[in-house]
Design a protein around this motif. Structure first.
Motif, short mmCIF file in Angstrom:
data_model
loop_
_atom_site.label_atom_id
_atom_site.label_comp_id
_atom_site.label_asym_id
_atom_site.label_seq_id
_atom_site.Cartn_x
_atom_site.Cartn_y
_atom_site.Cartn_z
N GLU A 98 23.81 109.19 57.30
CA GLU A 98 25.20 109.52 56.93
C GLU A 98 26.08 109.41 58.17
N ARG A 124 29.09 111.99 58.79
CA ARG A 124 28.68 113.33 59.20
C ARG A 124 28.13 113.32 60.62
N THR A 153 29.60 115.47 63.70
CA THR A 153 28.70 116.37 64.42
C THR A 153 28.66 116.04 65.90
#
Length: 489
Positions: free
Chosen positions: A279, A282, A286
């Protein structure tokens, strides 16, 4: 907040609680051992551990990371990985046994160094017994169990064993016994918590599949080892065992609190990254969040440690360690940069793209070796070598930044702002502590000066957390619920 985020936050809380506990034990332990042993003892231990640490990279072979990173894991895979761990651990121990005399010669150490190297190498087969279990604990995100196991094994296996041995006159061997006790207890507790099948499975095809990833991780670990310990070997060889001991204790003061932050977070982030390895959006978010938080925390901690180095050395280590104080600021900054780079390294490892990571470490090593040659030629001494270490870390940081900017272009501005904001805050803290030093004067008791500096630094950090809403790192910890409610208002 998603379930994965919630688990990650809880994991962070447990691992950081363990870090605080380890620091609370390590600080008085280090102070006591610095008075029971000599700089020569710590220098010998630092040099003796170089060869086992070198072999440890091959003994582990990235197997723990392979357990965590694999998209699916069967009981058969676990038995294969356990077989690999036992094989590499045993073979690495045998190799170190034969290479120990050559390591002593390379470091220009005394003959006792060979025996120390061989005994310390026992930690590799011992550690191999717990490698698979530790990986399974991380894969299962059992952060509470990991935290309590780490804390108990460190306090009892290392600190208690080493301190009791030193009090009974074991000298430098007390550090050796503590290291082995730590490895043994950690492996035993990890296995008891998981209790995977103890039957190794020697399936060549399955082993080859595991090693495709684990081998690349092992190469990266080897390069990281060489970069981390090359200065220690150089100082021991050209400046002597005492200088190596002074460097070792300076590195402890400069890096221990920072490493606790990094190690605690890495135990949580690699499993988390692995769960979302496909992903991209994401992962990018992060990466930006981790960089913002880690730079803010680590650079601020470096400023406190660096600006208080003389008082920390005087109070914790004693007068015989005065030569370590001047090394702490540079070592601390190099350590902070290295630990910040650890998080993008963990991210690309979770994605399985570790080839270019190895190239970055290789470039850093080339810079380090070439710079060391220049420093020795110019007779720059220990301080010249520390400057080279810092430059190599800056190069590594720049290369990681460029690579991650290509992988995640949307993070470019946030990451650049994170570095700028963190550097500004670190500069403010250093300036404030310098002013405290000037106000109290050079003749003030070290305890008074350190107390005043820590009080001012604590006040600045609390103000930053409470009112620094414009700092991206502060916003992240607020939004993720890491901070207590009173500080999030």
């Amino acid at each position: 907040m998603t379930q994965l985020t919630s688990v990650t936050v809880r994991g962070m809380r447990w691992t950081y609680l363990t870090s605080v506990g380890c620091a609370a034990v390590q600080i008085p332990f280090a102070a006591a051992m610095a008075r029971l042993l000599t700089p020569e003892d710590f220098g010998l231990m630092a040099l003796a551990y170089l060869v086992p640490r070198f072999a440890h990279q091959f003994a582990q072979s990235g197997l723990g990371s392979a357990v965590i990173q694999r998209p699916s894991l069967t009981g058969r895979d676990v038995r294969v990985i356990f077989a690999l761990a036992l094989t590499f651990g045993t073979c690495s121990y045998a190799a170190v046994w034969f290479l120990a005399p050559y390591g002593t010669e390379l470091a220009h150490g005394p003959s006792d160094l060979t025996s120390m190297i061989r005994v310390l190498a026992l930690g590799m087969p011992i550690g191999a017994l717990g490698t698979t279990a530790a990986g399974l604990l991380s894969r299962g995100m059992r952060y509470r169990a990991i935290a309590l196991t780490d804390l108990f094994s460190f306090v009892v296996g290392y600190c208690v064993v080493a301190l009791l041995s030193a009090l009974h006159g074991a000298g430098v061997w007390s550090l050796v016994y503590g290291q082995l006790g730590w490895s043994l207890l950690l492996s035993l507790l990890s296995y008891l918590l998981v209790r995977h099948s103890p039957r190794p499975l020697f399936d060549v095809r399955a082993m080859r599949d595991v090693m495709r990833f684990g081998g690349k991780v092992s190469v990266n670990g080897f390069l990281e080892y060489v970069v981390a310990d090359f200065p220690k070997l150089t100082i021991g060889r050209y400046a002597g065992v005492t200088a190596a001991g002074l460097y070792d204790r300076a590195a402890l003061l400069a890096t221990f609190p920072l490493q606790q932050i990094q190690q605690a977070a890495s135990k949580v982030l690699l499993p988390t990254f692995s769960r979302i390895q496909h992903e991209t959006g994401r992962l990018a978010a992060t990466y930006a969040d981790c960089t913002s938080v880690t730079t803010l925390v680590l650079f601020s901690m470096w400023a406190v440690i660096g600006a208080s180095s003389k008082q920390l050395v005087a109070l914790l280590l004693g007068s015989q360690w005065g030569g370590s104080a001047d090394l702490v600021p540079v070592l601390g900054l190099a350590s902070a940069l290295s630990l910040v780079a650890h998080f993008p390294g963990a991210l690309v490892e979770a994605m399985g793209t570790v080839g270019r990571k190895a190239v970055i470490h290789l470039v850093q090593l080339v810079v380090l070796v070439a710079g060391t040659a220049v420093a020795l030629f110019l007779d720059g001494g220990v301080h010249g070598l520390m400057t080279v270490v810092l430059v190599s870390q800056l190069v590594k940081q720049a290369l990681f930044y460029v690579w991650l900017r290509q992988l995640f272009p949307t993070t470019r501005r946030l990451v650049a702002e994170a570095y700028a904001q963190s550097a500004a805050l670190a500069g403010l803290i250093w300036l404030a502590l310098w002013y405290v030093q000037q106000t109290l004067g050079a003749n003030s008791p070290a305890a008074l000066v350190l107390t005043a500096k820590l009080a001012i630094a604590g006040a600045l950090v609390l103000c930053c957390v409470r009112y620094g809403g414009r700092l991206h790192g502060v916003r992240v910890v607020r939004e993720r619920g890491v901070l207590p409610a009173a500080l999030r208002r």
